[in-house]
Design an enzyme around this catalytic site. Structure first.
Site, PDB file in Angstrom:
ATOM      1  CG  ASP A 171      -1.929   1.048   1.273  1.00  0.00           C
ATOM      2  OD1 ASP A 171      -2.697   1.117   0.301  1.00  0.00           O
ATOM      3  OD2 ASP A 171      -1.989   1.822   2.260  1.00  0.00           O
ATOM      4  CD  GLU A 188      -2.160   2.481  -3.585  1.00  0.00           C
ATOM      5  OE1 GLU A 188      -3.314   2.860  -3.809  1.00  0.00           O
ATOM      6  OE2 GLU A 188      -1.594   2.701  -2.498  1.00  0.00           O
TER       7      GLU A 188
HETATM    8  O1  TEU Z   1      -4.526   4.213  -1.414  1.00  0.00           O
HETATM    9  C1  TEU Z   1      -3.577   5.236  -1.560  1.00  0.00           C
HETATM   10  C2  TEU Z   1      -4.133   6.470  -2.097  1.00  0.00           C
HETATM   11  O2  TEU Z   1      -3.426   7.437  -2.158  1.00  0.00           O
HETATM   12  C3  TEU Z   1      -5.575   6.472  -2.525  1.00  0.00           C
HETATM   13  O3  TEU Z   1      -6.332   6.202  -1.399  1.00  0.00           O
HETATM   14  C4  TEU Z   1      -6.042   7.748  -3.059  1.00  0.00           C
HETATM   15  O4  TEU Z   1      -5.875   8.777  -2.147  1.00  0.00           O
HETATM   16  C5  TEU Z   1      -7.497   7.597  -3.367  1.00  0.00           C
HETATM   17  O5  TEU Z   1      -7.655   6.479  -4.173  1.00  0.00           O
HETATM   18  C6  TEU Z   1      -8.006   8.772  -4.110  1.00  0.00           C
HETATM   19  O6  TEU Z   1      -9.309   8.488  -4.488  1.00  0.00           O
HETATM   20  C7  TEU Z   1      -4.286   3.202  -0.517  1.00  0.00           C
HETATM   21  C8  TEU Z   1      -5.493   2.280  -0.417  1.00  0.00           C
HETATM   22  O7  TEU Z   1      -5.720   1.681  -1.663  1.00  0.00           O
HETATM   23  C9  TEU Z   1      -6.660   3.039   0.102  1.00  0.00           C
HETATM   24  O8  TEU Z   1      -7.821   2.261   0.138  1.00  0.00           O
HETATM   25  C10 TEU Z   1      -6.317   3.536   1.469  1.00  0.00           C
HETATM   26  O9  TEU Z   1      -7.339   4.344   1.955  1.00  0.00           O
HETATM   27  C11 TEU Z   1      -5.013   4.330   1.471  1.00  0.00           C
HETATM   28  O10 TEU Z   1      -3.972   3.681   0.770  1.00  0.00           O
HETATM   29  C12 TEU Z   1      -4.516   4.526   2.874  1.00  0.00           C
HETATM   30  O11 TEU Z   1      -4.025   3.338   3.384  1.00  0.00           O
END
Ligand code: TEU
Length: 603
Positions: free
Chosen positions: A245, A299
């Site tokens: 993540d 990610e």
């Molecule tokens: O996502 C990272 C992230 O930056 C996204 O959440 C982005 O801000 C969002 O998609 C904008 O719409 C990861 C995870 O996939 C997400 O579900 C989490 O909330 C986030 O990290 C925090 O851990």
């Protein structure tokens, strides 16, 4: 921008002579190279084979997949119950969103105990059973590791917050305020400042996401060692993959300089500029991943696709593949990032092309058109109106499963599940929507109507509504009250009604997955877009030596006569999604019905 530049060290040449039918895992042992990858030079024989390149992945958001005990929240036993459904679809590996103990401020992305199971999901025994049931079916499990931050309920943070002299203080970022305000002007992804004041010590702690998600201090070697130990715990259990993540944000700029006004508008990228980012990922690779037969997928939110190679170039020994966001966010309005504008097919294909060329022969991409943070693919890139939902969902399936990248199918995408018809702010659960509402609507910057119009399209909740298993109450997801409302269209769109329908979206996915398994060119073959500027028909070839395939997808709701390039001659039809196109010998054009797609073998 220094860390974006590759420093020099030429990798010794190493010959690769491996059979492409083998599912061998690759371990790269060569130092980092900075030689620009020659884009004309992507040969089959140079793309090392690996099980995770050939695998079709399926993403499960456990909370919304299948509930077995009436609690209304999906659980591990629900995943186990549906393994045969997934096996039957042809799925090789499953990525599950975080399954760890969590107060669920951000649905599991706020972890309070890395080595325990979220109580709503079940027990460690359930988890172990999931792995063994998957092994029986020759399937692999990828878990989601959240190492940029923990929950504020994690014992490390509780200790850290308890006083300036606590040994855990330095596990997080604590700073004094500046002129009675936050230490700098960093905003949080979920609204407001990225700094939260702690009354007790009068200092601020850093949180790029919600204030209940404090960022870990990766500059502290003890933090890194503790995290590595935790990763090994799961790998020792038999986990085969880790989705990491928000990995590009783990290194922070130690001086915490203010963002410029320009950077503030688009701070995602600014947060990926930490000077030790690649050093830490490389270290994690050496200390943890290199000891296992495992795939890592980062990610890398905030990193432009053109920079993804810094994470995935196998000679750098960092990660195996990356999720980049240029494609899924092609329509983000540059003037107001909370809303979307129109997108064009030419921009879509140019983005795919750039990602493919960037991966070149040394990197590898994860390919996805939706996930738990994004709208449903058929509502986003297809057309979810009744007339076009099925054909456009199939057209997009063709795109997803024919890329030179590992395909990730998000739960429900194989049914053509759609966005949810949200009416008011109360319909949303997403902490992101609520934070933006506070920042934009409550401050009077954006009207309620305008905000809701955007949230309806962009909200992460669109993808998080319960899986639609059948036409019974709550779509067969739970016998209790679902944690998030089921999409009212579940009576028409559900798995039960599609399983025995040869023309269903589900069976089309099954067919394509089978083809992906049977035809190595669809995984490894070179990717050539035939006309980057065409806004109607997406056509590309996949060429692996003498094995040549053409993929054609009509992205419009009208029929088109697509003129084939002169050097292309179709030998036979492999699959067609919608209408059939009788191909004549030496055909020079092909007639495509609305949203029709197909794969053709070339001479
Ligand atoms: O996502 C990272 C992230 O930056 C996204 O959440 C982005 O801000 C969002 O998609 C904008 O719409 C990861 C995870 O996939 C997400 O579900 C989490 O909330 C986030 O990290 C925090 O851990």
């Amino acid at each position: 921008m220094l860390n974006r530049r590759l420093t020099s060290a030429i990798a010794p040449f190493f010959a690769v002579a491996m059979s492409f039918s083998s599912l061998q895992t690759v371990s790269a042992a060569t130092p980092v190279s900075t030689t620009p990858v020659s884009q004309d030079n992507i040969q089959k024989s140079e793309q090392l084979p690996a099980w995770w390149k050939q695998a079709v992945f399926y993403q499960i958001y456990p909370r919304s997949f299948k509930n077995t005990n009436g609690s209304g929240v999906g659980d591990i036993n629900g995943i186990i119950e549906k393994l045969d459904y997934l096996k039957n679809l042809g799925i090789d590996a499953i990525w599950i969103n975080p399954h760890y103990a969590s107060p669920n401020k951000d649905n599991g992305y706020d972890i309070s105990d890395y080595q325990d199971i979220m109580k709503e999901y079940g027990t460690m025994e359930d988890f172990d059973r999931l792995i063994s049931e998957m092994k029986k079916r020759n399937m692999r499990l990828m878990v989601d590791v959240v190492i940029n931050h923990t929950s504020d309920q994690h014992p490390w943070f509780i200790q850290s917050q308890s006083g300036k002299d606590n040994p855990y203080r330095d596990y997080y970022f604590w700073k004094d305020g500046k002129d009675g305000k936050e230490p700098n002007n960093y905003p949080s992804f979920f609204g407001g400042s990225a700094w939260e004041k702690d009354a007790k010590s009068d200092q601020y702690y850093l949180h790029y996401f919600a204030k209940q998600q404090p960022d870990l201090n990766w500059d502290n070697p003890k933090v890194r060692q503790d995290l590595y130990k935790m990763l090994k715990f799961w790998l020792d259990k038999g986990v085969s993959g880790m989705r990491i993540d928000t990995v590009a944000t783990i290194s922070k700029i130690p001086e915490f300089p203010d963002l410029s006004e320009n950077q503030k508008k688009d701070f995602d990228e600014a947060y990926t500029q930490g000077p030790n980012l690649h050093k830490y990922i490389h270290e994690m690779n050496k200390e943890v991943f290199s000891h296992y037969d495992v795939v890592t997928a980062g990610e890398i939110f905030g990193v432009p696709a053109t920079d993804s190679i810094r994470f995935t170039d196998r000679r750098r020994e960092e990660l195996n593949m990356a999720f980049t966001f240029d494609l899924i966010r092609i329509d983000v309005d540059p003037k107001a990032k909370w809303r979307r504008t129109d997108w064009t097919l030419s921009k879509f294909r140019q983005t795919v092309n750039t990602s493919d060329k960037t991966a070149g022969q040394y990197g590898w991409n994860a390919f996805f058109l939706d996930n738990h943070d994004n709208p449903r693919v058929v509502s986003h890139f297809g057309d979810d109106r009744p007339k076009w939902r099925v054909p456009s969902a199939k057209a997009l399936a063709t795109v997803i499963l024919t890329q030179r990248a590992t395909p990730f199918i998000y739960q429900g995408t194989e049914l053509g599940m759609t966005n949810y018809p949200f009416k008011s702010i109360d319909d949303f659960d997403d902490i992101g929507v609520k934070g933006s509402w506070k920042d934009l609507v409550e401050t009077g910057q954006v009207s309620k109507e305008e905000f809701l119009k955007a949230a309806r399209v962009t909200s992460r909740d669109n993808a998080r509504t319960p899986f639609q298993w059948d036409a019974t109450e709550n779509a067969g997801f739970t016998t209790g009250k679902p944690w998030l409302k089921v999409n009212p269209n579940y009576k028409e769109i559900n798995a039960a009604s599609q399983i025995n329908d040869p023309d269903s979206v589900l069976n089309y996915y099954r067919k394509l997955i089978q083809l992906r398994h049977d035809i190595p060119a669809l995984t490894y073959g070179e990717y050539h877009d035939l006309d980057l500027n065409n806004d109607t028909v997406y056509a590309y070839t996949r060429i692996d030596g003498n094995e040549k395939y053409l993929v054609i997808v009509n992205f419009k709701e009208n029929s088109v006569n697509y003129k084939l390039p002169e050097d292309i001659s179709i030998q036979s039809t492999v699959v067609e999604s919608n209408a059939k196109s009788p191909i004549e010998q030496n055909a020079t054009s092909i007639k495509l019905a609305p949203w029709q797609s197909g794969i053709y073998k070339l001479n």
